[in-house]
Design a protein around this motif. Structure first.
Motif, PDB file in Angstrom:
ATOM      1  N   LEU A 323     -24.441  92.268  64.203  1.00 55.23           N
ATOM      2  CA  LEU A 323     -24.262  93.674  64.611  1.00 55.23           C
ATOM      3  C   LEU A 323     -22.997  93.819  65.446  1.00 55.23           C
ATOM      4  N   ALA A 327     -19.395  95.604  64.361  1.00 54.14           N
ATOM      5  CA  ALA A 327     -18.864  96.703  65.182  1.00 54.14           C
ATOM      6  C   ALA A 327     -17.441  96.400  65.647  1.00 54.14           C
ATOM      7  N   TYR A 333     -15.716 102.431  61.992  1.00 53.88           N
ATOM      8  CA  TYR A 333     -16.518 102.731  60.810  1.00 53.88           C
ATOM      9  C   TYR A 333     -17.971 102.942  61.234  1.00 53.88           C
ATOM     10  N   SER A 334     -18.637 103.854  60.529  1.00 56.59           N
ATOM     11  CA  SER A 334     -20.074 103.977  60.716  1.00 56.59           C
ATOM     12  C   SER A 334     -20.715 102.667  60.265  1.00 56.59           C
ATOM     13  N   GLN A 335     -21.845 102.343  60.856  1.00 57.34           N
ATOM     14  CA  GLN A 335     -22.521 101.092  60.494  1.00 57.34           C
ATOM     15  C   GLN A 335     -23.586 101.314  59.419  1.00 57.34           C
ATOM     16  N   HIS A 336     -23.603 102.470  58.841  1.00 55.81           N
ATOM     17  CA  HIS A 336     -24.665 102.773  57.871  1.00 55.81           C
ATOM     18  C   HIS A 336     -24.062 103.068  56.506  1.00 55.81           C
ATOM     19  N   ASP A 341     -21.570  97.969  57.255  1.00 61.61           N
ATOM     20  CA  ASP A 341     -22.979  97.690  56.970  1.00 61.61           C
ATOM     21  C   ASP A 341     -23.074  96.500  56.007  1.00 61.61           C
ATOM     22  N   ARG A 344     -22.108  93.280  57.706  1.00 59.54           N
ATOM     23  CA  ARG A 344     -23.133  92.838  58.652  1.00 59.54           C
ATOM     24  C   ARG A 344     -24.278  92.122  57.930  1.00 59.54           C
ATOM     25  N   HIS A 345     -24.758  92.724  56.838  1.00 61.94           N
ATOM     26  CA  HIS A 345     -25.866  92.114  56.095  1.00 61.94           C
ATOM     27  C   HIS A 345     -25.469  90.757  55.521  1.00 61.94           C
ATOM     28  N   ASP A 384     -28.554  96.627  50.497  1.00 62.94           N
ATOM     29  CA  ASP A 384     -28.817  95.591  51.499  1.00 62.94           C
ATOM     30  C   ASP A 384     -29.183  94.261  50.843  1.00 62.94           C
TER      31      ASP A 384
END
Lengths: 431, 148
Positions: A323, A327, A333-336, A341, A344-345, A384
């Motif tokens: 996470l 960031a 950038y949005s994390q979603h 995202d 991160r995954h 994801d």
């Protein structure tokens, strides 16, 4: 008078500060506050009460030293900790006391396959691992046995393998027992690569927990490589125990299968031996962030956390790391549903594979997506799961040098090999 | 001397502020609004507490995206688990700089993921009069909220 009032208020502020923070400070004991010697003395007292000394060396071959509940060979009757050599350190946020066994020349273990019934001349050593528990401590016996090739590297190198630290080239077996002789977990190492030894019961539980990955093909793009289940070659492992050079016990402990489920240790050590509710409670108690995260898990994840608390803690730590890194790397950038995202995954699963092997990393990764369809759109789950899989594959591709994982995954992200969502459609990642 | 007393009282206030429990005032209201025939949630009509700003935190919102308002209540907000959650949004009502309601809304009930507001990667707020959100059905009967 005014000074008195100020004094009273100041005292109140100090007192309230203490009160308000008391719970927090209890949850985060400062390592400096824990004096090793005090800790070791307390552990020693606990051990001596729990496992009263029993001098069996007088005639080991004629006595039966079995655990009255399970029938397993009761180690506590033949070995005791050498408290003079005890060391205390922190691992996974938990205080660990590692103590070599006393009179170690008289206690020798040999881990062998069903075929190799003869005792081999290999290096081995055993230590007590003592961990805090809710009502005192829990003790384990860690048995480290090098294979014949690694034994040739010499005692000095072999002795560097401890509970906290493993040589990156270590080849052999590490087993954990309770002092009463109940096998709790074990690992087989080959050049630092670790595979857990699974008992038949653990295998059954893991199969029951397994969640089938279901990736939706992404049209118009090269599909990410998927871990096929390779053909497995399994080995049954037995442990022979010798006291004063007399074989006193020979026990089947479990089976390893060669598959994609191995991962290097790289000096980080194996996962802690206990996989009990108590251990999970301890972790939750000592780590408020972990506790908060646990409270938010879905039922599938909770079941997995309950089953593998030590792995779960690593998974949680890796999630925090991923996470933060996403960031930082993709600040702005949005994390979603974005490249951040996806990164991160993938990173999370690569790190989990590094710590736990790809099979268990997949269990945790898949479990995280087991939320009701209404709570998360199908396309997000697909994204994801896809990125999780690419992350695990990234680890497999970099087993020889896991330290470049982060850069490797970043490169995958910016070259469109992960997936993100744009206008309701899954697309290759881009900046 | 009075100034010193004031400083100490402020210190006392700040000191215990971290322990405050922020109530959830909004969940019940949202449930009643979902029954509206015009598929509209009129937060602007919500008057159980005094407020003037609504923040919509979408999945994986993290502290690097917090503005000053959110940073003041970082602990409370992060305890919702939004930072690592796929399955909920968090709605915050502020009265000026004071957080007066914190609500965790399951995306299965109604999904605010598309209604988040980011300005220069910092979470931003909707003013009370602007808080009228339309929702629609998407992807197997999921209720999805669009930006006003």
């Amino acid at each position: 008078m005014l000074r008195l009032i100020i004094g009273l208020i100041a005292a109140f502020v100090i007192f309230s500060n203490y009160s308000c923070k008391k719970e927090r400070s209890q949850n985060f004991p400062s390592p400096a506050a824990i004096k090793s010697s005090t800790e070791i003395t307390a552990a020693k007292n606990w051990y001596n009460q729990s496992f009263p000394k029993n001098d069996i060396h007088k005639n080991p071959s004629t006595k039966i030293h079995s655990n009255s509940n399970t029938g397993a060979f009761d180690f506590s009757t033949v070995v005791s900790p050498d408290w003079e050599k005890a060391v205390q350190y922190e691992r996974f946020g938990t205080s660990v006391i590692e103590v070599p066994i006393a009179d170690s020349n008289n206690f020798i273990t040999n881990v062998r396959t069903a075929e190799s019934v003869q005792r081999q001349e290999v290096l081995s050593k055993s230590s007590f691992i003592i961990l805090p528990a809710v009502n005192g401590y829990r003790a384990y016996i860690m048995i480290v046995v090098a294979d014949s090739a690694y034994s040739k590297r010499g005692v000095a190198i072999f002795n560097k393998n401890t509970y906290a630290q493993k040589d990156s080239l270590f080849s052999g077996r590490i087993l954990y027992y309770t002092p009463n002789g109940d096998f709790t977990s074990g690992y087989v190492f080959k050049n630092g690569l670790m595979s857990p030894i699974e008992t038949m019961e653990q295998k059954r539980q893991q199969q029951a927990q397994a969640v089938k990955i279901n990736l939706v093909p992404d049209p118009g793009s090269q599909p990410a490589p998927i871990d096929d289940v390779p053909p497995q070659t399994c080995t049954d492992w037995f442990v022979d125990t010798y006291v004063d050079h007399v074989l006193v016990s020979s026990e089947y402990v479990g089976t390893t299968c060669s598959s994609g489920s191995s991962g290097p240790v790289n000096g980080g050590g194996t996962a802690p031996p206990p996989t009990s509710d108590d251990y999970l409670k301890e972790l939750l108690q000592k780590n408020p962030k972990f506790r908060d995260a646990y409270d938010k898990l879905n039922p599938t994840e909770k079941a997995l956390f309950n089953q593998y608390p030590a792995s779960a803690f690593a998974v949680f730590a890796n999630a925090e790391l991923s996470l933060q890194d996403a960031a930082d790397v993709f600040a702005g950038y949005s994390q979603h549903n974005t490249i951040a995202d996806a990164y991160r995954h993938a990173l999370w699963n690569a790190l989990n594979s590094h710590n736990l092997g790809t099979a268990r990393a997949q269990l945790f990764g898949d479990a995280h997506e087991q939320v009701p369809n209404a709570d998360q759109p199908t396309i997000e789950k697909t994204m994801d799961l896809y990125n999780n899989q690419v992350g695990r594959n990234a680890y497999v591709a970099n087993v020889a040098n896991p330290y470049i994982l982060r850069a490797y995954i970043y490169n995958l992200a910016i070259t469109g090999q992960l997936r993100m969502i744009e206008n309701g459609v899954l697309v290759p990642t881009h900046l | 001397m009075k100034k010193n007393i004031l400083i100490l009282l402020i210190a006392l206030f700040v000191n215990c502020r971290a322990e405050r429990e922020i109530p959830d005032k909004l969940s019940g209201f949202i449930t009643t609004q979902l029954a509206q025939k015009d598929s509209t949630i009129r937060f602007s009509e919500f008057s159980d507490v005094i407020w003037n700003k609504l923040y919509v935190l979408t999945p994986y919102t993290n502290e690097s995206q917090f503005n000053e308002d959110l940073n003041d209540y970082k602990g409370e907000i992060l305890r919702t688990g939004i930072k690592a959650s796929d399955s909920e949004n968090v709605l915050l009502l502020y009265n000026g700089k004071i957080l007066v309601s914190i609500s965790e809304i399951s995306r299965g009930q109604i999904d605010f993921a598309k209604a988040g507001k980011l300005i220069s990667n910092k979470v931003s707020f909707y003013t009370k009069p602007a808080c009228i959100f339309k929702f629609r059905t998407e992807d197997k009967n999921r209720l999805v909220v669009d930006k006003p």
